[in-house]
Design a protein around this motif. Structure first.
Motif, PDB file in Angstrom:
ATOM      1  N   ALA A 193       0.827  -1.140  -0.032  1.00 54.62           N
ATOM      2  CA  ALA A 193       0.130   0.077   0.143  1.00 54.62           C
ATOM      3  C   ALA A 193       0.864   1.413  -0.093  1.00 54.62           C
ATOM      4  CB  ALA A 193      -0.980  -0.118   0.890  1.00 54.62           C
ATOM      5  N   ASN A 194       2.172   1.208   0.570  1.00 53.41           N
ATOM      6  CA  ASN A 194       2.912   2.167   0.176  1.00 53.41           C
ATOM      7  C   ASN A 194       3.332   2.637  -1.104  1.00 53.41           C
ATOM      8  OD1 ASN A 194       3.306   2.073   3.134  1.00 53.41           O
ATOM      9  ND2 ASN A 194       5.285   1.096   3.075  1.00 53.41           N
ATOM     10  N   LEU A 195       3.055   1.936  -2.150  1.00 56.18           N
ATOM     11  CA  LEU A 195       2.887   2.496  -3.445  1.00 56.18           C
ATOM     12  C   LEU A 195       1.970   3.329  -3.950  1.00 56.18           C
ATOM     13  CD1 LEU A 195       4.273  -1.032  -4.854  1.00 56.18           C
ATOM     14  CD2 LEU A 195       5.667   0.974  -4.224  1.00 56.18           C
ATOM     15  N   VAL A 196       0.753   3.554  -3.038  1.00 63.80           N
ATOM     16  CA  VAL A 196       0.038   4.359  -3.657  1.00 63.80           C
ATOM     17  C   VAL A 196       0.273   5.737  -3.276  1.00 63.80           C
ATOM     18  CG1 VAL A 196      -2.468   4.946  -3.268  1.00 63.80           C
ATOM     19  CG2 VAL A 196      -1.966   2.510  -2.775  1.00 63.80           C
ATOM     20  N   PRO A 197       0.194   6.647  -4.398  1.00 62.23           N
ATOM     21  CA  PRO A 197       0.850   8.089  -4.231  1.00 62.23           C
ATOM     22  C   PRO A 197      -0.022   9.076  -3.399  1.00 62.23           C
ATOM     23  CG  PRO A 197       0.657   7.362  -6.697  1.00 62.23           C
ATOM     24  CD  PRO A 197      -0.003   6.027  -5.875  1.00 62.23           C
ATOM     25  N   GLY A 198      -1.377   8.726  -3.350  1.00 60.75           N
ATOM     26  CA  GLY A 198      -1.974   9.461  -2.461  1.00 60.75           C
ATOM     27  C   GLY A 198      -2.184   9.152  -0.993  1.00 60.75           C
ATOM     28  N   GLU A 199      -1.513   7.989  -0.767  1.00 60.23           N
ATOM     29  CA  GLU A 199      -1.168   7.458   0.650  1.00 60.23           C
ATOM     30  C   GLU A 199      -2.617   7.203   1.200  1.00 60.23           C
ATOM     31  OE1 GLU A 199       1.334  10.498   2.422  1.00 60.23           O
ATOM     32  OE2 GLU A 199       2.776   9.489   2.061  1.00 60.23           O
ATOM     33  N   ALA A 200      -2.927   7.451   2.770  1.00 61.32           N
ATOM     34  CA  ALA A 200      -4.045   6.929   3.269  1.00 61.32           C
ATOM     35  C   ALA A 200      -5.296   7.504   2.668  1.00 61.32           C
ATOM     36  CB  ALA A 200      -4.029   7.240   4.782  1.00 61.32           C
ATOM     37  N   LYS A 201      -5.128   8.862   2.259  1.00 62.67           N
ATOM     38  CA  LYS A 201      -6.366   9.608   1.872  1.00 62.67           C
ATOM     39  C   LYS A 201      -6.903   9.046   0.496  1.00 62.67           C
ATOM     40  CE  LYS A 201      -7.808  14.310   0.554  1.00 62.67           C
ATOM     41  NZ  LYS A 201      -8.490  14.045  -0.741  1.00 62.67           N
ATOM     42  N   GLU A 202      -6.031   8.501  -0.239  1.00 58.74           N
ATOM     43  CA  GLU A 202      -6.442   7.919  -1.662  1.00 58.74           C
ATOM     44  C   GLU A 202      -6.925   6.510  -1.545  1.00 58.74           C
ATOM     45  OE1 GLU A 202      -4.594   6.407  -5.942  1.00 58.74           O
ATOM     46  OE2 GLU A 202      -3.465   8.021  -4.602  1.00 58.74           O
ATOM     47  N   ILE A 203      -6.154   5.842  -0.331  1.00 54.88           N
ATOM     48  CA  ILE A 203      -6.878   4.493  -0.242  1.00 54.88           C
ATOM     49  C   ILE A 203      -8.285   4.591   0.381  1.00 54.88           C
ATOM     50  CG2 ILE A 203      -6.425   2.432   1.452  1.00 54.88           C
ATOM     51  CD1 ILE A 203      -3.424   2.852   1.146  1.00 54.88           C
ATOM     52  N   LEU A 204      -8.456   5.435   1.428  1.00 59.04           N
ATOM     53  CA  LEU A 204     -10.026   5.386   2.022  1.00 59.04           C
ATOM     54  C   LEU A 204     -10.806   5.880   0.994  1.00 59.04           C
ATOM     55  CD1 LEU A 204      -8.822   6.939   5.349  1.00 59.04           C
ATOM     56  CD2 LEU A 204      -9.497   4.551   4.866  1.00 59.04           C
ATOM     57  N   GLU A 205     -10.608   6.906   0.204  1.00 56.24           N
ATOM     58  CA  GLU A 205     -11.601   7.456  -0.960  1.00 56.24           C
ATOM     59  C   GLU A 205     -11.697   6.209  -1.974  1.00 56.24           C
ATOM     60  OE1 GLU A 205      -9.582  10.715  -2.666  1.00 56.24           O
ATOM     61  OE2 GLU A 205     -10.105  12.124  -1.206  1.00 56.24           O
ATOM     62  N   TYR A 206     -10.789   5.251  -2.135  1.00 59.88           N
ATOM     63  CA  TYR A 206     -11.112   4.397  -3.276  1.00 59.88           C
ATOM     64  C   TYR A 206     -11.763   3.358  -2.497  1.00 59.88           C
ATOM     65  CZ  TYR A 206     -10.346   0.623  -6.487  1.00 59.88           C
ATOM     66  OH  TYR A 206     -10.901  -0.571  -7.279  1.00 59.88           O
ATOM     67  N   VAL A 207     -11.688   2.928  -1.192  1.00 64.53           N
ATOM     68  CA  VAL A 207     -12.473   1.929  -0.669  1.00 64.53           C
ATOM     69  C   VAL A 207     -13.642   2.030  -0.281  1.00 64.53           C
ATOM     70  CG1 VAL A 207     -12.502   0.517   1.568  1.00 64.53           C
ATOM     71  CG2 VAL A 207     -10.396   0.656   0.479  1.00 64.53           C
ATOM     72  N   TYR A 208     -14.157   3.392   0.179  1.00 60.71           N
ATOM     73  CA  TYR A 208     -15.390   3.828   0.711  1.00 60.71           C
ATOM     74  C   TYR A 208     -16.287   4.719  -0.457  1.00 60.71           C
ATOM     75  CZ  TYR A 208     -14.043   2.081   5.089  1.00 60.71           C
ATOM     76  OH  TYR A 208     -13.583   1.129   6.220  1.00 60.71           O
ATOM     77  N   GLU A 209     -15.426   5.047  -1.489  1.00 58.47           N
ATOM     78  CA  GLU A 209     -16.274   5.861  -2.425  1.00 58.47           C
ATOM     79  C   GLU A 209     -16.120   5.116  -4.046  1.00 58.47           C
ATOM     80  OE1 GLU A 209     -15.630  10.156  -2.239  1.00 58.47           O
ATOM     81  OE2 GLU A 209     -14.856   9.964   0.017  1.00 58.47           O
ATOM     82  N   LYS A 210     -15.390   4.587  -4.365  1.00 57.80           N
ATOM     83  CA  LYS A 210     -15.037   4.349  -5.697  1.00 57.80           C
ATOM     84  C   LYS A 210     -15.427   2.874  -6.161  1.00 57.80           C
ATOM     85  CE  LYS A 210     -12.016   8.351  -6.408  1.00 57.80           C
ATOM     86  NZ  LYS A 210     -10.635   8.610  -6.711  1.00 57.80           N
ATOM     87  N   THR A 211     -15.088   2.088  -5.133  1.00 58.27           N
ATOM     88  CA  THR A 211     -15.438   0.656  -5.402  1.00 58.27           C
ATOM     89  C   THR A 211     -16.943   0.492  -5.953  1.00 58.27           C
ATOM     90  OG1 THR A 211     -15.908   0.057  -3.213  1.00 58.27           O
ATOM     91  CG2 THR A 211     -13.664  -0.187  -4.028  1.00 58.27           C
ATOM     92  N   PRO A 212     -17.083  -0.563  -6.702  1.00 55.35           N
ATOM     93  CA  PRO A 212     -18.640  -0.581  -7.421  1.00 55.35           C
ATOM     94  C   PRO A 212     -19.600  -0.499  -6.223  1.00 55.35           C
ATOM     95  CG  PRO A 212     -17.125  -1.865  -8.585  1.00 55.35           C
ATOM     96  CD  PRO A 212     -16.230  -1.418  -7.531  1.00 55.35           C
ATOM     97  N   SER A 213     -19.431  -1.359  -5.214  1.00 54.96           N
ATOM     98  CA  SER A 213     -20.500  -1.668  -4.118  1.00 54.96           C
ATOM     99  C   SER A 213     -20.680  -0.255  -3.454  1.00 54.96           C
ATOM    100  CB  SER A 213     -20.111  -2.808  -3.433  1.00 54.96           C
ATOM    101  OG  SER A 213     -18.738  -2.424  -2.625  1.00 54.96           O
ATOM    102  N   THR A 214     -19.461   0.332  -3.181  1.00 54.17           N
ATOM    103  CA  THR A 214     -19.698   1.507  -2.133  1.00 54.17           C
ATOM    104  C   THR A 214     -20.205   2.707  -2.954  1.00 54.17           C
ATOM    105  OG1 THR A 214     -17.081   2.046  -2.379  1.00 54.17           O
ATOM    106  CG2 THR A 214     -17.767   0.777  -0.453  1.00 54.17           C
TER     107      THR A 214
END
Length: 403
Positions: A164-185
């Motif tokens: 996960a350290n390879l995600v440029p936007g760090e924690a903010k980008e990961i949380l946005e993806y998980v809670y806002e961008k996956t198809p179900s969320t």
């Protein structure tokens, strides 16, 4: 301690009802096993399982010592691997008071905090440090423990969580993806919270009081990047032989006063590479194409690299007995690099490059051909750094133009 406490006591009584109480018993000496030395150069402990003596040795002369087991950012496989001690789980319960083991014993953070510093003899910590709760607990256990063991690949090298350290936007980008961008969320947010996505908060004032969640950190860290570590047991998960070596060292110390191994010892590894342990025949064939294991009919006795299957054996320390390669699966590097290699991924790139099909009449391979071969690796970073990114020179992604 609940279920396990009752289990240990019941087994101790049932084994030998006519003998003296087990508390007076002493551990049988281990035959033909060299005693750990107190100081000197750091050495590895070999592969064979240790002879742990009788099954129920009773408490050490000074009474049961305290043992803590904590699970940070990991899949849980390391915790389950402790059960690979099989009946020796009874030995652990006979000589140790397990004050924390979240999946098995009801130890609380407040109980650990109330202990004297150093009151816990050994804390076994698996998993990387991903959030504020992980960081708090490992620091607390370090304060309360004489010995801390970094247990498993995630704790030792960062493991899969560190990718996960390879995600440029760090924690903010990961949380946005998980809670806002996956198809179900994304569908959930659109249906119920359009224009104002709802995501978990680290603090919430409920009628009953403040509710909190751990803070998701920007960087996944290895255990020794957060606290001081005494011993390391790599593996995804560690093997039964490695666990027995740890138990042997602790039991010898608790019962007989034998000094523990030198600080920094990696338990369960050898000084060789995995390739040197692997029984497959090495032909040093040139690599013209790279295949996944399911894409070829694997020859049973030939090196997987010779068959075009990427195997991290040349860059990985031995100790596992080549369990994966023996059954036709390539090594993925979970034991980490040898002592002579700082960067496991770069070392593996070098090993692959040495097998490129250079022509006999020309010692140079064309750049286009190199790109063609390497492009067949589906996920280079995920493959070469699947377990060790947390300790690599790469460490994390950066945004272009950033620091």
């Amino acid at each position: 301690m609940g279920f396990f406490d009752k289990l240990f006591k019941k087994e101790a009584k049932a084994e030998a009802p006519n003998e003296e109480p087990k508390a007076a018993a002493k551990a049988a000496p281990v035959a033909d096993a060299p005693a750990p030395v107190a100081d000197g150069p750091v050495e590895t402990i070999g592969l064979p399982a240790a002879d742990l003596g009788e099954l129920l040795p009773g408490a050490p002369p000074g009474g049961k010592f305290k043992l803590a087991i904590y699970w940070a950012a990991a899949c849980g496989g390391c915790d389950v691997s402790l059960l690979d001690t099989n009946e020796r789980i009874l030995t652990i319960g006979d000589m140790a008071d397990i004050v924390m083991w979240p999946i098995a014993a009801d130890g609380k953070e407040k109980d650990i905090a109330a202990m004297e510093d150093g009151e816990i003899l050994v804390s076994i910590i698996s998993g990387a440090v991903r959030n504020s709760e992980n960081a708090h607990m490992v620091k607390l256990l370090r304060q309360k423990s004489k010995v801390v063991v970094s247990y498993g690949t995630c704790a030792c090298f960062g493991g899969s969580p560190a990718l996960a350290n390879l995600v440029p936007g760090e924690a903010k980008e990961i949380l946005e993806y998980v809670y806002e961008k996956t198809p179900s969320t994304a569908n959930f947010q659109a249906d119920y919270h359009a224009g104002a996505p709802v995501v978990p908060q680290t603090s919430y004032q409920a009628p009953e009081g403040e509710l909190t969640l751990p803070v998701f950190c920007d960087t996944v860290k290895t255990l020794d990047q957060v606290i001081d570590v005494d011993y390391y047991i790599p593996g995804c998960p560690p093997l039964q032989e490695s666990i027995s070596q740890l138990l042997k060292a602790v039991a010898d110390f608790a019962y007989n006063g034998v000094p523990l191994p030198p600080k920094g010892t990696e338990i369960g590894i050898t000084t060789k590479t995995l390739c040197e342990e692997c029984p497959r025949h090495k032909e040093n064939a040139r690599i013209g194409h790279i295949y996944e294991p399911h894409e070829v009919d694997i020859k049973p006795d030939v090196c997987l690299m010779d068959q075009g299957i990427l195997c991290l054996g040349p860059a990985t320390v031995g100790g596992c007995g080549a369990r994966c390669t023996k059954v036709g699966q390539p090594c993925r590097g979970c034991y980490g690099p040898t002592a002579d290699v700082q960067e496991q991924g770069a070392s593996m790139f070098t090993a692959i490059a040495s097998l490129f099909p250079i022509r006999e009449d020309d010692g140079i391979i064309g750049e286009d051909e190199i790109v063609k071969i390497m492009s067949e690796v589906k996920d280079p970073l995920g493959y070469f750094y699947a377990f060790t990114l947390g300790k690599s020179l790469i460490k994390k992604a950066v945004v272009e133009g950033g620091q």
